[in-house]
Design an enzyme around this catalytic site. Structure first.
Site, PDB file in Angstrom:
ATOM      1  N   ILE A   1       0.794  -1.346  -0.180  1.00 47.79           N
ATOM      2  CA  ILE A   1      -0.073  -0.006  -0.063  1.00 47.79           C
ATOM      3  C   ILE A   1       0.817   1.124  -0.071  1.00 47.79           C
ATOM      4  O   ILE A   1       0.382   2.352  -0.105  1.00 47.79           O
ATOM      5  CB  ILE A   1      -1.057   0.131   1.223  1.00 47.79           C
ATOM      6  CG1 ILE A   1      -0.245  -0.517   2.545  1.00 47.79           C
ATOM      7  CG2 ILE A   1      -2.081  -0.984   1.010  1.00 47.79           C
ATOM      8  CD1 ILE A   1      -1.072   0.172   3.766  1.00 47.79           C
TER       9      ILE A   1
ATOM     10  N   TYR B   1      -5.558 -11.681  16.292  1.00 49.52           N
ATOM     11  CA  TYR B   1      -4.481 -12.327  15.133  1.00 49.52           C
ATOM     12  C   TYR B   1      -4.484 -13.745  15.184  1.00 49.52           C
ATOM     13  O   TYR B   1      -4.454 -14.227  13.953  1.00 49.52           O
ATOM     14  CB  TYR B   1      -3.150 -11.633  15.501  1.00 49.52           C
ATOM     15  CG  TYR B   1      -2.094 -11.876  14.615  1.00 49.52           C
ATOM     16  CD1 TYR B   1      -1.826 -11.694  13.463  1.00 49.52           C
ATOM     17  CD2 TYR B   1      -0.927 -12.791  15.253  1.00 49.52           C
ATOM     18  CE1 TYR B   1      -0.474 -12.219  12.594  1.00 49.52           C
ATOM     19  CE2 TYR B   1      -0.086 -13.303  14.479  1.00 49.52           C
ATOM     20  CZ  TYR B   1       0.398 -12.861  12.992  1.00 49.52           C
ATOM     21  OH  TYR B   1       1.415 -13.194  12.285  1.00 49.52           O
TER      22      TYR B   1
HETATM   23  N1  SER Z   1       5.702 -12.200  15.109  1.00 51.45           N
HETATM   24  C1  SER Z   1       4.024 -12.233  15.122  1.00 51.45           C
HETATM   25  C2  SER Z   1       3.692 -11.366  16.256  1.00 51.45           C
HETATM   26  O1  SER Z   1       4.374 -11.078  17.332  1.00 51.45           O
HETATM   27  C3  SER Z   1       3.673 -13.717  15.543  1.00 51.45           C
HETATM   28  O2  SER Z   1       3.468 -14.209  14.366  1.00 51.45           O
HETATM   29  O3  SER Z   1       2.523 -10.874  16.309  1.00 51.45           O
END
Ligand code: SER
Length: 317
Positions: free
Chosen positions: A36, A143
């Site tokens: 982006i 996440y």
């Molecule tokens: N490195 C990533 C994080 O700390 C983990 O996949 O969110």
């Protein structure tokens, strides 16, 4: 292979190094970098580059058609710590962009996908040491939830439509060319910069909070090896565990102190400590070793030497 390779998120921590590695291997014109925003790195600008929002399905399709894209490396994501601040944005970005790419493969516009998952798919109820390939997965970050859902979608598209999608559950990635952003494992990159610049570091994780990590060179090699492995070797179609190096802040600090006299670290844990506490401390990657012959090269000492040596040059010290 006929067709080009498209990198989504080419200016990010992984995307930068993967773009450079693939351009070395296949020639600059074969690798279309996209993000982006433009990169500050001149090296990335020497070749095809598109400003592209991967959550815009029409724009993504147009780039794939324009460049006759064969393989997409999808490296767009909002990471764990930023995701906790913007849960809905993280979900939208992480899921929409993946679904658009999976749909392009289902329609036959592209032929192959690499998509990264993460140790964040595991949660507080997962066995913490040598976490197996198949185990309890109850992630507690947005996440992690998005990565676990993404894994299910990848396997679904493979089973239902034959989409050739391959994936790795990356540990924390440690690199000097490009910095991470918004992750819980970022401390293990920051500590090298601060050690060189200030001779001390305050960790946002506690002293003995061990996490699985990996030096970027190993991660890039794993990514390309899995993506290029013969199709019959790829037996896991949600995502492969990848182990790397497991250490806690005290251990990485000791490794740095071996190179920088008087280096000191203290720990002031913040909200990221709770995220880290929900993740594994070490990973079992025997499936990746058995299926596509994965072998890491860097241990903690080799990584520390490489990080400090390269950063000294980069920072002009
Ligand atoms: N490195 C990533 C994080 O700390 C983990 O996949 O969110």
């Amino acid at each position: 292979m006929s067709g080009t390779i498209l990198i989504l998120g080419a200016c990010g921590q992984i995307g930068t190094e993967l773009t450079l590695a693939l351009r070395d291997k296949y020639g600059t014109d074969q690798i279309v970098a996209s993000d982006i925003r433009r990169s500050d790195l001149a090296e990335l600008q020497n070749g095809p580059f598109e400003i592209l929002d991967a959550s815009n399905a029409d724009a993504l399709r147009a780039v794939c058609e324009q460049y006759k894209v064969h393989t997409v490396y999808h490296l767009v994501a909002m990471l764990s710590a930023t995701g906790e601040k913007f849960p809905m944005k993280a979900w939208d970005l992480n899921m929409q962009s993946l679904l658009h790419v999976l749909e392009l493969a289902r329609e036959g516009i592209i032929q192959k996908i690499f998509w990264p998952s993460s140790i964040a798919v595991f949660g507080p109820t997962t066995p913490k040491e040598h976490t197996p390939q198949q185990t309890i997965m109850e992630p507690s970050t947005v996440y992690g939830i998005s990565k676990l859902a993404g894994e299910r979608w990848c396997e679904y598209y493979f089973n239902k439509y034959g989409v050739d999608v391959r994936s790795i559950r990356y540990p924390g990635l440690i690199s000097w060319k490009s910095q991470p952003g918004g992750g819980t494992t970022d401390y293990a990159v920051e500590i090298y910069y601060k050690a060189l610049e200030e001779g001390r570091y305050t960790s946002f994780l506690s002293e003995h909070r061990a996490l699985p990590m990996m030096y970027m060179d190993d991660a890039i090699r794993a990514t390309i090896e899995l993506t290029e492995a013969p199709v019959e070797q790829v037996k896991v179609r949600n995502s492969y565990n990848l182990a790397g190096i497991s250490f806690d802040p005290v251990t990485i600090a000791a490794s740095i102190a071996g190179h920088i006299d008087g280096f000191e670290m203290d720990c002031v844990p913040d909200f990221r400590e709770n995220i880290a506490a929900s993740w594994p401390a070490s990973i079992d990657d025997s499936a990746a070793q058995a299926d596509w012959n994965w072998q890491p090269e860097y241990d903690l000492e080799a990584m520390t030497a490489a990080m400090l040596g390269n950063l000294k040059v980069k920072l002009g010290l």
